[in-house]
Design a protein around this motif. Sequence first.
Motif, PDB file in Angstrom:
ATOM      1  N   ILE A 107       4.047  66.053  15.939  1.00  0.00           N
ATOM      2  CA  ILE A 107       5.082  66.750  16.855  1.00  0.00           C
ATOM      3  C   ILE A 107       6.125  66.453  16.012  1.00  0.00           C
ATOM      4  N   VAL A 108       6.593  67.700  15.771  1.00  0.00           N
ATOM      5  CA  VAL A 108       7.846  67.871  14.937  1.00  0.00           C
ATOM      6  C   VAL A 108       9.091  67.893  16.062  1.00  0.00           C
ATOM      7  N   LYS A 109      10.123  67.057  15.847  1.00  0.00           N
ATOM      8  CA  LYS A 109      11.136  67.109  16.914  1.00  0.00           C
ATOM      9  C   LYS A 109      12.383  67.120  16.312  1.00  0.00           C
ATOM     10  N   ARG A 110      13.551  67.872  17.149  1.00  0.00           N
ATOM     11  CA  ARG A 110      14.671  68.003  16.674  1.00  0.00           C
ATOM     12  C   ARG A 110      15.897  66.969  17.105  1.00  0.00           C
ATOM     13  N   ARG A 111      15.440  66.337  18.002  1.00  0.00           N
ATOM     14  CA  ARG A 111      16.426  65.157  18.718  1.00  0.00           C
ATOM     15  C   ARG A 111      15.708  63.780  18.536  1.00  0.00           C
ATOM     16  N   TYR A 112      16.225  62.863  18.896  1.00  0.00           N
ATOM     17  CA  TYR A 112      15.831  61.345  18.624  1.00  0.00           C
ATOM     18  C   TYR A 112      14.527  60.994  19.461  1.00  0.00           C
ATOM     19  N   SER A 113      14.706  61.617  20.508  1.00  0.00           N
ATOM     20  CA  SER A 113      13.408  61.179  21.699  1.00  0.00           C
ATOM     21  C   SER A 113      12.526  62.325  21.324  1.00  0.00           C
ATOM     22  N   GLY A 114      11.033  61.884  21.162  1.00  0.00           N
ATOM     23  CA  GLY A 114       9.903  62.514  21.142  1.00  0.00           C
ATOM     24  C   GLY A 114       9.743  63.506  22.256  1.00  0.00           C
ATOM     25  N   PHE A 115      10.410  63.350  23.204  1.00  0.00           N
ATOM     26  CA  PHE A 115      10.184  64.249  24.591  1.00  0.00           C
ATOM     27  C   PHE A 115      11.123  65.399  24.925  1.00  0.00           C
ATOM     28  N   ILE A 116      12.263  65.598  23.838  1.00  0.00           N
ATOM     29  CA  ILE A 116      13.132  66.386  24.213  1.00  0.00           C
ATOM     30  C   ILE A 116      12.895  67.529  23.365  1.00  0.00           C
ATOM     31  N   GLY A 117      12.361  68.858  23.834  1.00  0.00           N
ATOM     32  CA  GLY A 117      12.464  70.150  23.197  1.00  0.00           C
ATOM     33  C   GLY A 117      10.890  70.027  22.387  1.00  0.00           C
ATOM     34  N   THR A 118       9.868  69.446  22.906  1.00  0.00           N
ATOM     35  CA  THR A 118       8.502  69.316  22.583  1.00  0.00           C
ATOM     36  C   THR A 118       7.517  69.201  23.252  1.00  0.00           C
ATOM     37  N   ASP A 119       6.341  69.260  22.860  1.00  0.00           N
ATOM     38  CA  ASP A 119       5.279  69.473  23.803  1.00  0.00           C
ATOM     39  C   ASP A 119       4.591  68.090  24.067  1.00  0.00           C
ATOM     40  N   LEU A 120       5.241  66.827  23.732  1.00  0.00           N
ATOM     41  CA  LEU A 120       4.832  65.535  23.972  1.00  0.00           C
ATOM     42  C   LEU A 120       4.029  65.416  25.138  1.00  0.00           C
ATOM     43  N   SER A 121       4.933  65.755  26.328  1.00  0.00           N
ATOM     44  CA  SER A 121       4.311  65.609  27.523  1.00  0.00           C
ATOM     45  C   SER A 121       2.900  66.268  27.867  1.00  0.00           C
TER      46      SER A 121
END
Length: 206
Positions: A107-121
């Motif tokens: 999962i590529v992320k643009r913010r520190y948290s892996g949950f922000i703006g990604t499909d991690l959830s």
Amino acid sequence: MKKKQNPMIVGQPVLIVVDIQKSAFEDDGAIPLMPGMIERMRRARAVIDAARAGGIPIIFLQESHRKTGVDYGREMDGDEDEHLREDWEGTKIAAEEVGLRDDDYVIVKRRYSGFIGTDLSILLRGLKAETLIMVGGLTNICVHYTFADGHQNDYHCRVVEDCVAGSSIAAHDAALANMEYLQHGARRTSDEVIAAFLGQSGHKAA
């Protein structure tokens, strides 16, 4: 008052490998790093290998920013300079060091948290995850914020304290204390986690 010690694993565990990218093995000065960073990132490989052996799903997070810098937000308002641009070699996941495979979840992320703006959830729901176990860096930034968001999304969260590293020893220690404050028993050693992973059964291969 006596602290409650929560179990290490509740239900389905998932290992989250936070930002073990090539830059973690090259101190380029863009982000402050505590002593022992490389050794701790290399130690994480044993946890990753144990997860594979125990059939524990593994998710690799990768921080990456566009060349234009449009998605840095406020990330350079503090101690950090420009970092982890998508066109930099150091932004790639350290595939050899972590044993990354073509079929792994990334999962590529643009913010520190892996949950922000990604499909991690979405991925975690598909995996029926209940316990999130984290290795990687930085302890006080991406690990901490991913942990906190996991906590606020009602996951049982654990951090492998000898397989994470922070921007300084003081920041690393403070972040670990903060995570333990949120969930007692959050701090675990690699030996504990490896033993637990190898003792798991009935899970599909990662």
